[in-house]
Design an enzyme around this catalytic site. Sequence first.
Site, PDB file in Angstrom:
ATOM      1  N   GLY A  29      63.025  73.011  17.258  1.00  0.00           N
ATOM      2  CA  GLY A  29      63.415  71.567  17.202  1.00  0.00           C
ATOM      3  C   GLY A  29      64.108  71.185  15.832  1.00  0.00           C
ATOM      4  O   GLY A  29      63.816  71.727  14.902  1.00  0.00           O
ATOM      5  N   CYS A  30      64.895  70.348  15.723  1.00  0.00           N
ATOM      6  CA  CYS A  30      65.360  69.967  14.228  1.00  0.00           C
ATOM      7  C   CYS A  30      64.401  69.401  13.433  1.00  0.00           C
ATOM      8  O   CYS A  30      64.482  70.016  12.123  1.00  0.00           O
ATOM      9  CB  CYS A  30      66.546  68.865  14.357  1.00  0.00           C
ATOM     10  SG  CYS A  30      66.141  67.519  15.245  1.00  0.00           S
ATOM     11  N   TYR A  31      63.746  68.308  13.660  1.00  0.00           N
ATOM     12  CA  TYR A  31      62.704  68.016  12.762  1.00  0.00           C
ATOM     13  C   TYR A  31      61.548  69.209  12.384  1.00  0.00           C
ATOM     14  O   TYR A  31      61.239  69.325  11.506  1.00  0.00           O
ATOM     15  CB  TYR A  31      62.054  66.662  13.171  1.00  0.00           C
ATOM     16  CG  TYR A  31      62.642  65.530  12.990  1.00  0.00           C
ATOM     17  CD1 TYR A  31      62.906  65.001  11.601  1.00  0.00           C
ATOM     18  CD2 TYR A  31      62.610  64.775  13.895  1.00  0.00           C
ATOM     19  CE1 TYR A  31      63.252  63.608  11.209  1.00  0.00           C
ATOM     20  CE2 TYR A  31      63.246  63.448  13.937  1.00  0.00           C
ATOM     21  CZ  TYR A  31      63.300  62.966  12.424  1.00  0.00           C
ATOM     22  OH  TYR A  31      64.146  61.520  12.104  1.00  0.00           O
ATOM     23  N   ALA A  32      61.275  69.863  13.500  1.00  0.00           N
ATOM     24  CA  ALA A  32      60.198  70.936  13.299  1.00  0.00           C
ATOM     25  C   ALA A  32      60.929  72.179  12.179  1.00  0.00           C
ATOM     26  O   ALA A  32      59.709  72.655  11.649  1.00  0.00           O
ATOM     27  CB  ALA A  32      59.966  71.566  14.645  1.00  0.00           C
ATOM     28  N   THR A  33      62.221  72.487  12.515  1.00  0.00           N
ATOM     29  CA  THR A  33      62.622  73.519  11.546  1.00  0.00           C
ATOM     30  C   THR A  33      62.475  72.995  10.022  1.00  0.00           C
ATOM     31  O   THR A  33      61.896  73.711   9.283  1.00  0.00           O
ATOM     32  CB  THR A  33      64.180  73.644  11.755  1.00  0.00           C
ATOM     33  OG1 THR A  33      64.160  74.104  13.493  1.00  0.00           O
ATOM     34  CG2 THR A  33      64.812  74.632  10.770  1.00  0.00           C
TER      35      THR A  33
END
Length: 757
Positions: free
Chosen positions: A554-558
């Site tokens: 995921g974007c935030y997770a990255t």
Amino acid sequence: MDREGVVPDYIDGIRVTSAKTLGVARRVFMEENLKLVAALEKLGTRARPITSGVFSADYLDKDKYGLVGKITKVDKRPIEASIRAGALPILTSLAETADGQILNVNADIAAGELAKELEPMKIVFLNDKGGMFHGVTGEKLDVINLDEEYDGLMKESWVRYGTKLKLREFKELLDHLPRSSSVAVISASMLQKELFTDSGAGTLIRRGYKLFKNSSIDSIGADRFRQVVHDRDPEVLAGLQSVTGVLSELKNTPYTLYGDEPLDVLAVVSHPEGEIPVMTKLLASRQGMLNNVMDNVFNAIKKDHRKLFWTAQADDENRAWHFERADGSFTRAGKSLFWYGIQDVAEVERTVKDFEAKGRIDRSYLPVGPSAPPHRTAAAAAPSSSRSFSTMARRVPGSSRGYATAASAPTPVSTEIKRLGLIGARGFTGQTLTTLLNGHPYLNLSHVSSRQLAGYPLEGYTKEAMTYVNLSAEDVERMEKQGEVDAWVMALPNGVCKPFVDAVDRGAVERGADKSVVIDLGADYRFEQGWTYGLPELYGREPVRAAKRISNPGCYATSSQLLLAPLVNHIAPGALPTIFGMSGYSGAGTVMEKDATGKPVSVPKVSPASLGTFVRPYALTGHIHEREAGFHLSTLRADRTPVKVAFIPSVAPWFSGIVSTVSVPLKAPMTAREVIALFEERYAGEKLVTIQKNVVVLHDVEGKHGWTVGGFQMSVEGDRVVITGGLDNLLKGAATQCLQNLNLALGYDEYAGIPLA
């Protein structure tokens, strides 16, 4: 026209307009104008139709072309009245003679004449290709500086017919406008990105300035030279050198100054007779970088010098630019040494030894090769002495520049043409991935599936004409069984892709080891056994190369994981790192609506109008990326104990880009320099990671393909560190990351199709 029985007739590329033709054109223009006004009003934008009173014209040649006009005057008062009333003016390309006769005028010419009157900062022309392209290489031309490049372009064999006409029209238009004005040639789908991001889209055309080449600072003025050095030279700004010292050094060897008239870029090349030149200064403003002036100046230098050495600070925000233009490099004591024109390491070492003996470069680059990581050197070492690695260029297919450490050979890469099926292509991520694939040298789209857009043409993909289809799970199973694709990308909402993945698995039974690669962009398989989590910078390249089922992070997770990974073994026991993230509204996804013609279009689920100038926190606890980040970071801990993080997201009124701030309690006091050293060691050599001193802000990440970290601040006691980081949620947070994983899994160079500059 066909329906009305009007047979088109052209002379010199101009449509001959009869009274009947004009009648049909006028009616169609009016209808389309009103449709556009209605569509804008439906989206909440006030619009006003203006179908006459703006353009005055005389006959271009009545006997030859009929009712075709040449614009003689533009009256901007109706347009200004509409704008003052808060309404967007919508015009038609019809003009009137002094006695009231309606005449047909070319729409592009009408737009150009209007621009000359209004003097806008930017004029946008829409085309299907999404820009202008090199006729031989097929590469998109990102920026054209007319003052420097126009004459050369017009002599190119591939610049002919419509391309030549357009370039001539653009030059004529911009010659009548201030130098601050520019023309953008883009596709309709990229309009939002062009208007609301720094990176823009398509091809930017500007007048620019002529380049100069002089052998004395007197040619540009000593005061101007001093000001540029004072404002931009990193060594002067850091207090390591004075402006007077720079001027004194110029007297030591013959030199040439390269730059453009406003000095957006200024380079100094030292070239004693019989010796290899050294570019001692390359000082660019932000405008110089964004408008391609730096490339133009560098190309002028390359024409004069077959070999060149130069240095740059290891934390230079444009260091990727230097790597892309060098044949080799290595970093030592906070500086990177670059060169081109030499492939033999022994020759490089001899040259550097000679440079150091003569004082032409700092005495810190011998021996040529890797040096110890900065956190293992003396404590007084500068925190910027980061990327301690040596590179020599090894050109590999599928990459604009392949380089690896001198100690090891690059992984063999494939150049085989392969086919990709994209399921769920209507959202922002699907559209962004389509654009990236359009520039991939070996990977081609073969199927694009969208239930809502089935039957409509795919925009932004120019390798071949493609039409959306609506693939069922049965279709996917059959295609996999017959080997019609080499990879699938599932760009579907969470919880939707399982039937399609199951279909691929059933079809793959008969294909055996030759089964397709599947990448899921959603969250469905990020915790699944048998799936590889695709974040190469943290969890390695080899697992992805060997994988057939890959979950895209995921974007935030990255961003969260990249922020915490270097510190994962330094977090205070029982403490909870807290991350506050803000994302552009594209991260909230899309919904489908129909435009005035009835065509389905994707619009933001959260509109910028609904946000106004505010940010909107959401999912204050339990966001899925919170669990995702902690789950995978736990695998990096030496003792494998679970990592828990607290994550608070917000949606912001910009289109794309995530900026995250993390607060990390530490188990033992540390200094900022020690923290920075951990990040530099962890991400040494990573092409898509940028470590900077300053706090990360939106323009550092928006439209960029990598991840940026900076702003390292310690608490007074040294037991807590706060760091900022960010990425573009549609690029490194989604499409670029997906392409990295596709490249690795399909055997390509990891960065094939990913712009690194």
